[in-house]
Design an enzyme around this catalytic site. Structure first.
Site, PDB file in Angstrom:
ATOM      1  N   LYS A   1      25.001 -15.443  -5.681  1.00 42.69           N
ATOM      2  CA  LYS A   1      24.066 -16.003  -6.648  1.00 42.69           C
ATOM      3  C   LYS A   1      22.788 -16.429  -5.937  1.00 42.69           C
ATOM      4  O   LYS A   1      22.829 -17.043  -4.875  1.00 42.69           O
ATOM      5  CB  LYS A   1      24.714 -17.197  -7.344  1.00 42.69           C
ATOM      6  CG  LYS A   1      23.965 -17.769  -8.530  1.00 42.69           C
ATOM      7  CD  LYS A   1      24.843 -18.813  -9.228  1.00 42.69           C
ATOM      8  CE  LYS A   1      24.206 -19.369 -10.492  1.00 42.69           C
ATOM      9  NZ  LYS A   1      25.128 -20.288 -11.191  1.00 42.69           N
TER      10      LYS A   1
ATOM     11  N   GLU B   1      31.636 -15.617 -14.106  1.00 45.11           N
ATOM     12  CA  GLU B   1      31.316 -16.307 -12.864  1.00 45.11           C
ATOM     13  C   GLU B   1      32.497 -17.172 -12.421  1.00 45.11           C
ATOM     14  O   GLU B   1      33.064 -17.935 -13.215  1.00 45.11           O
ATOM     15  CB  GLU B   1      30.078 -17.172 -13.120  1.00 45.11           C
ATOM     16  CG  GLU B   1      29.621 -18.027 -11.972  1.00 45.11           C
ATOM     17  CD  GLU B   1      28.411 -18.882 -12.351  1.00 45.11           C
ATOM     18  OE1 GLU B   1      27.769 -19.415 -11.437  1.00 45.11           O
ATOM     19  OE2 GLU B   1      28.122 -19.004 -13.563  1.00 45.11           O
TER      20      GLU B   1
ATOM     21  N   CYS C   1      24.544 -15.796 -13.646  1.00 44.98           N
ATOM     22  CA  CYS C   1      24.224 -16.921 -14.529  1.00 44.98           C
ATOM     23  C   CYS C   1      22.780 -17.419 -14.420  1.00 44.98           C
ATOM     24  O   CYS C   1      21.881 -16.833 -15.000  1.00 44.98           O
ATOM     25  CB  CYS C   1      25.207 -18.054 -14.295  1.00 44.98           C
ATOM     26  SG  CYS C   1      25.248 -19.244 -15.668  1.00 44.98           S
TER      27      CYS C   1
END
Length: 664
Positions: free
Chosen positions: A115, A46, A170
């Site tokens: 994300k 990330e 994540c």
């Protein structure tokens, strides 16, 4: 990519905070290394292009512009790379700033996946800088092209339809309903996760559990790549804990604080086979999802993953002991319930001194102990005949005595001889009638004794014998409850070994160890000089091969050529290729021709993921034809014969060249 294998890599490069040019160079080096090792899906952490720990520097135009510029260079670098690469970076779009994964292939950015869940708790304050990703796909202009931007994007290989990739970032994995759930429902067979998960006490174990459970729940491959050394340590430390999982199994992982690459081969065919089997796994829910095609070169993936030669038996000793105890409990509690329900306080079984009857007696003893019934109510019957040896006879008697069961000996030689006279069977003709008549005589005796004592006949045959049809119809094929019906032969051996290792009686342990050392045999042919003359594995082949074939054919639905390939990997030169093919042909021929015996099996407990009961796992017609599978094996044999001839010709040419060279 043949047989559904795809090699993937999770890579953590060394980076510098906010040094995008340096980071881009490290990323390109990592991509080149991973591709050089055969990886066709390469995942980096990330925000690795900028570093995750930039803080308010994410608000700087210079950093954001440089990330886009360096991404163009990374994309250009991939023109010579065969595969799909995921790189994390901050990206401006529509007045907001997004934490995205750029999917790159063949010199082009195929899409940006933002994300979904932006953490703002504990040590995380991403909401200060980033906006949650949009579900509806829109487009951004990048490098002069319109590039899709959104969370509902899938990537599918043109040359390998099983490879459908979904991406999350994540925190997306740590929430109650991760994006990967809907991605898998839309068809993703492989999930990649670009992460920057810092290290705290015990977090690595929890992270591993999350990845394992996600891959198991989704019946998918899962590649998790985390930030590592190079991130700022002002308040947090990142360990580069990279993991690759498949259906709940960790195939490869990096130790924390090592910043290294891990690779593994994901078996997509295995995953999709399991999804087809699991009718509660709903797929095809791809409304609103954009599928982007990409290309990879088709080639045979070099396998580095290991295949256990005994798939039914855990390699780890601790796990194996736990498995053995669990199986024995399943068997004994199953028999306990059946005896209770039928109102039986006695059990009858044939005891031969072999592995299967030994295990059946051990299980029966456990069941009687659970019921609080005296072990003497177990009638173990030894029935010597033409093939019985002193060794097995003595072990049968000793085993019964040490366990406290009742022993009865009934010599069946005379009864079988009279039967042969009645049907006109030549005593010197040692054919199938000669053998099976003994097995049927034994079963008749056991059934009648059970009637006499108001008991139940406990079957001894195992699952491997049922798969091969290596049982006499209405002989050892029949019982009132088959306690070993769900246990393959390779596991029977370990169960008996476990009992030998854990029992407290030296005499019992000694008998069990000698049973284990005795060749597997039905003992239906006369011994030679008092020694067993009929060894089962000489006749039908090694049980470890048959159990291997059974597991991958029935559990995963693999084709013979794939099973052959992984069998060669698993047995590592123990068997020649021709031997594997020979016994594979025997396995398929017998498996299909002997289904009629399995269609009328007695009840028995299922103990593992593979079972042959016609009332449970295997709804197979008795007249199913095995030609399709056998033809594939014949084709494999032809291919191997051609390879052998080419090798021989090349060896001859090499000898001739050496000879000519010496003459000169």
């Amino acid at each position: 990519m043949k047989h559904g294998f795809i090699k993937v890599a999770a890579v953590t490069p060394d980076i510098r905070v906010a040094d995008t040019a340096f980071n881009a160079g490290q990323i390109c080096g990592a991509i080149e290394k991973a591709a050089g090792e055969g990886a066709r899906v390469i995942v980096l952490p990330e925000l690795c292009l900028s570093a995750y720990t930039c803080g308010d520097l994410f608000l700087q135009q210079s950093l954001l512009a440089s990330c886009q510029e360096q991404l163009l260079g990374i994309a250009d670098f991939t023109k010579g790379i065969d595969g799909l690469v995921f790189v994390g970076l901050p990206y401006r779009h529509g007045g907001g700033l997004f934490n995205v994964a750029a999917a790159i292939c063949g010199g082009r950015v195929l899409a940006f996946v933002p994300k979904s869940y932006i953490p703002s708790h504990g040590e995380f304050y991403e909401a200060r800088h980033f906006t949650p990703g949009n579900k509806e796909t829109d487009y951004v202009n990048f490098g002069g092209r319109e590039v899709p931007f959104g969370t509902r994007i899938l990537f599918q290989a043109r040359e390998m339809e099983e490879l459908v990739i979904g991406c999350e970032i994540c925190e997306d994995l740590w929430v109650p309903q991760p994006p990967s759930v809907t991605l898998a429902g839309a068809g993703a067979s492989l999930i990649v996760n670009l992460s920057a998960s810092n290290e705290t006490i015990g977090k690595d174990a929890y992270r591993e559990l999350l990845v394992k459970s996600a891959s198991a729940r989704l019946l998918a491959g899962y590649v998790y790549t985390s930030a590592g050394e190079g991130e700022s340590t002002q308040d947090l430390v990142f360990g580069g804990h990279n993991l690759i999982a498949e259906n709940g199994i960790i195939l490869s992982q990096a130790k924390c604080f090592e910043n290294r690459m891990v690779t593994a081969e994901i078996d997509l065919q295995r995953l999709l086979s399991e999804r087809r089997r699991m009718t509660t796994f709903e797929t095809g829910k791809n409304d609103g999802y954009l599928t982007i095609p990409f290309s990879i070169r088709m080639e045979e993936t070099v396998l580095t993953r290991k295949f256990a030669p005994l798939p039914f038996v855990p390699d780890d000793e601790k796990e194996r002991k736990e498995r053995c105890e669990e199986i024995l409990s399943i068997q004994s509690y199953g028999l306990k319930k059946r005896l209770q329900h039928a109102g039986c306080e006695r059990a009858v079984l044939g005891i031969s001194g072999g592995l299967d009857s030994t295990l059946a007696l051990l299980v029966t003893v456990r069941a009687f102990d659970l019921l609080g019934l005296p072990r003497r109510n177990i009638l173990a019957v030894t029935m010597p005949c033409f093939g019985t040896t002193d060794r097995t006879y003595d072990n049968a008697c000793k085993l019964t005595a040490t366990l406290g069961a009742s022993l009865r000996e009934i010599d069946i030689r005379e009864a079988v001889s009279v039967h042969f006279r009645d049907i006109g069977q030549n005593m010197e003709k040692h054919d199938v009638t000669y053998e099976n008549a003994q097995a049927r005589e034994r079963t008749q005796i056991l059934m009648d004794l059970a009637n006499q004592v108001n008991g139940m006949v406990v079957g001894t045959g195992d699952m491997s014998e049922l798969a091969l049809g290596w049982a006499t119809y209405n002989g050892d094929h029949m019982s009132m409850y088959g306690v070993n019906a769900g246990v393959p032969k390779t596991l029977v051996r370990h169960l008996v070994q476990y009992c030998a290792d854990t029992c407290t009686e030296e005499a019992l342990s000694g008998v069990l160890l000698d049973v284990l050392a005795t060749p597997v045999s039905p003992e239906l042919l006369p011994p030679v000089d008092g020694v067993i003359s009929q060894k089962t594995e000489d006749l039908v082949g090694p049980y470890e091969l048959h159990d291997f074939f059974l597991y991958y054919m029935l559990r995963w639905g693999f084709e013979p050529d794939k099973i052959y390939r992984i069998a060669r990997e698993a047995f590592g030169g123990k068997y020649e290729d021709g031997v594997i093919l020979k016994w594979m042909r025997t396995f398929y021929r017998r498996f299909f021709s002997q289904q009629f015996k399995r269609s009328c099996l007695p009840d028995g407990p299922k103990v593992g993921s593979v079972a042959l009961s016609p009332r449970g796992d295997l709804r197979m017609p008795s007249d199913a034809c095995g030609t399709l599978w056998l033809l594939q094996i014949e084709n494999l044999k032809e291919d191997e014969d051609k390879k052998g001839k080419r090798k021989k010709r090349n060896e001859t040419k090499e000898k001739d060249r050496n000879y000519q060279s010496k003459r000169k």
